[in-house]
Design a protein around this motif. Structure first.
Motif, PDB file in Angstrom:
ATOM      1  N   LEU A 129       0.769  -1.466   0.099  1.00  0.00           N
ATOM      2  CA  LEU A 129       0.036  -0.155   0.038  1.00  0.00           C
ATOM      3  C   LEU A 129       1.155   1.669  -0.041  1.00  0.00           C
ATOM      4  O   LEU A 129       0.650   2.454  -0.888  1.00  0.00           O
ATOM      5  N   PRO A 130       2.019   1.838   0.927  1.00  0.00           N
ATOM      6  CA  PRO A 130       2.475   2.547   1.013  1.00  0.00           C
ATOM      7  C   PRO A 130       3.252   2.318  -0.491  1.00  0.00           C
ATOM      8  O   PRO A 130       3.636   3.504  -0.714  1.00  0.00           O
ATOM      9  N   LEU A 140      -0.201   9.352   2.637  1.00  0.00           N
ATOM     10  CA  LEU A 140      -0.521   8.221   3.606  1.00  0.00           C
ATOM     11  C   LEU A 140      -0.989   9.122   5.017  1.00  0.00           C
ATOM     12  O   LEU A 140      -0.198   9.820   5.672  1.00  0.00           O
ATOM     13  N   THR A 141      -1.882   8.842   5.922  1.00  0.00           N
ATOM     14  CA  THR A 141      -2.440   9.660   7.186  1.00  0.00           C
ATOM     15  C   THR A 141      -1.847   8.381   8.106  1.00  0.00           C
ATOM     16  O   THR A 141      -1.096   7.124   7.352  1.00  0.00           O
ATOM     17  N   PRO A 146      -0.284   1.760   8.895  1.00  0.00           N
ATOM     18  CA  PRO A 146       0.978   1.844  10.016  1.00  0.00           C
ATOM     19  C   PRO A 146       1.945   1.010   9.789  1.00  0.00           C
ATOM     20  O   PRO A 146       2.987   1.705  10.795  1.00  0.00           O
ATOM     21  N   ASP A 147       2.164  -0.450   9.665  1.00  0.00           N
ATOM     22  CA  ASP A 147       2.924  -1.105   9.797  1.00  0.00           C
ATOM     23  C   ASP A 147       3.943  -1.431   8.962  1.00  0.00           C
ATOM     24  O   ASP A 147       4.902  -2.311   8.202  1.00  0.00           O
ATOM     25  N   GLY A 148       3.750  -1.031   7.092  1.00  0.00           N
ATOM     26  CA  GLY A 148       3.507  -0.973   6.292  1.00  0.00           C
ATOM     27  C   GLY A 148       4.677   0.428   5.437  1.00  0.00           C
ATOM     28  O   GLY A 148       5.012   1.717   6.126  1.00  0.00           O
ATOM     29  N   ILE A 149       5.684   0.379   4.740  1.00  0.00           N
ATOM     30  CA  ILE A 149       6.708   1.012   4.183  1.00  0.00           C
ATOM     31  C   ILE A 149       6.999   0.601   2.770  1.00  0.00           C
ATOM     32  O   ILE A 149       6.852  -0.207   2.357  1.00  0.00           O
ATOM     33  N   ASN A 150       7.019   1.857   2.638  1.00  0.00           N
ATOM     34  CA  ASN A 150       7.482   2.467   0.786  1.00  0.00           C
ATOM     35  C   ASN A 150       8.691   1.527   0.958  1.00  0.00           C
ATOM     36  O   ASN A 150      10.291   1.729   0.867  1.00  0.00           O
TER      37      ASN A 150
END
Length: 252
Positions: A129-130, A140-141, A146-150
């Protein structure tokens, strides 16, 4: 003519094994193998549609899975006939060993991803997602992923390193909740904590260097006690930090 997103969650290769009659017997690896053949065909239909509408070169396609194969009746029959669902990886679906969660991750983006490039870097499906947000320049807010990383650099550059340094692994048995840290994985229990009975280790905890031993043949828990204790403490801190309104996992 407009940007689009397609999430295709195939039933293949999940129970019950129900390949179309056209594919039955094609694989020579039983219904399991035939179901894989049908999955390959369905992916081909999607790729063919992208070609037909002239958008294949400008479309990112990702093929992956949420877990490794399970060695139940169908899986065992496939192995007997020459198809190893998890290759040489130890373990199966529901477990903390690599065969339970290290899965194929294929990405095709002809104008962006170098053809034939590979990476052994750590990535998780929750990073998608990120990564997608970065591609379309969407902010993204703090509450979103919250646990994802680009991980976009991993897609575009052969030499990129993962932005993810840690990953908590959640097998079937909560006390076996494990921690991946760089090349190391720590499992605080005997066996893989999976749903089905499997091989055991005489030692009460497990520590593996996955760079040197991806098939987890050598438990290094006694050779690196300080590393194991540090990872256990890090895992405990992560689980203690889970918000109170979410279920707790793991026991220490």
């Amino acid at each position: 003519q407009e940007p689009f997103f397609l999430y295709y969650a195939s039933h293949n290769i999940h129970h019950p094994f129900t390949p179309h009659p056209y594919f039955q017997g094609k694989s020579e690896c039983g219904l399991y193998g035939d179901f894989v053949e049908e999955l390959d065909w369905s992916v081909g239909q999607i790729l063919g549609a992208l070609e037909k509408f002239g958008v294949a070169d400008n479309t990112l396609v990702i093929f992956t899975s949420d877990n490794g194969g399970m060695f139940n009746g169908g899986g065992k029959e496939a192995i007997r006939q020459g198809h190893a669902p998890n290759g040489e990886l130890k373990g199966q679906k529901f477990g903390a060993w690599e065969g339970g969660h290290r899965v194929p991750f294929l990405a095709k983006w002809p104008t962006k991803i170098p053809a034939g490039s590979t990476s052994g870097e750590l990535i998780a499906n929750m990073d998608l997602l990120p990564t997608f947000a970065a591609i379309i320049k969407q902010d993204l807010t703090a509450e979103e992923a919250p646990d994802g990383i680009n991980q976009l650099p991993l897609f575009l550059d052969d030499d990129a390193r993962s932005a993810r340094k840690e990953l908590v692994l959640m097998p079937h048995k909560p006390p076996h909740t494990s921690l991946r840290q760089g090349d190391w994985v720590y499992i605080p229990g005997v066996g893989d904590g999976g749903w089905m009975k499997g091989e055991k280790d005489d030692l009460p905890r497990q520590l593996y260097n996955l760079k040197e031993d991806p098939n987890q043949k050598s438990n290094l828990i006694n050779e690196y006690p300080e590393k194991a204790e540090a990872m256990q403490e890090a895992l405990k801190n992560k689980l203690d930090a889970v918000p109170a309104d979410l279920p707790k996992v793991g026991t220490f």
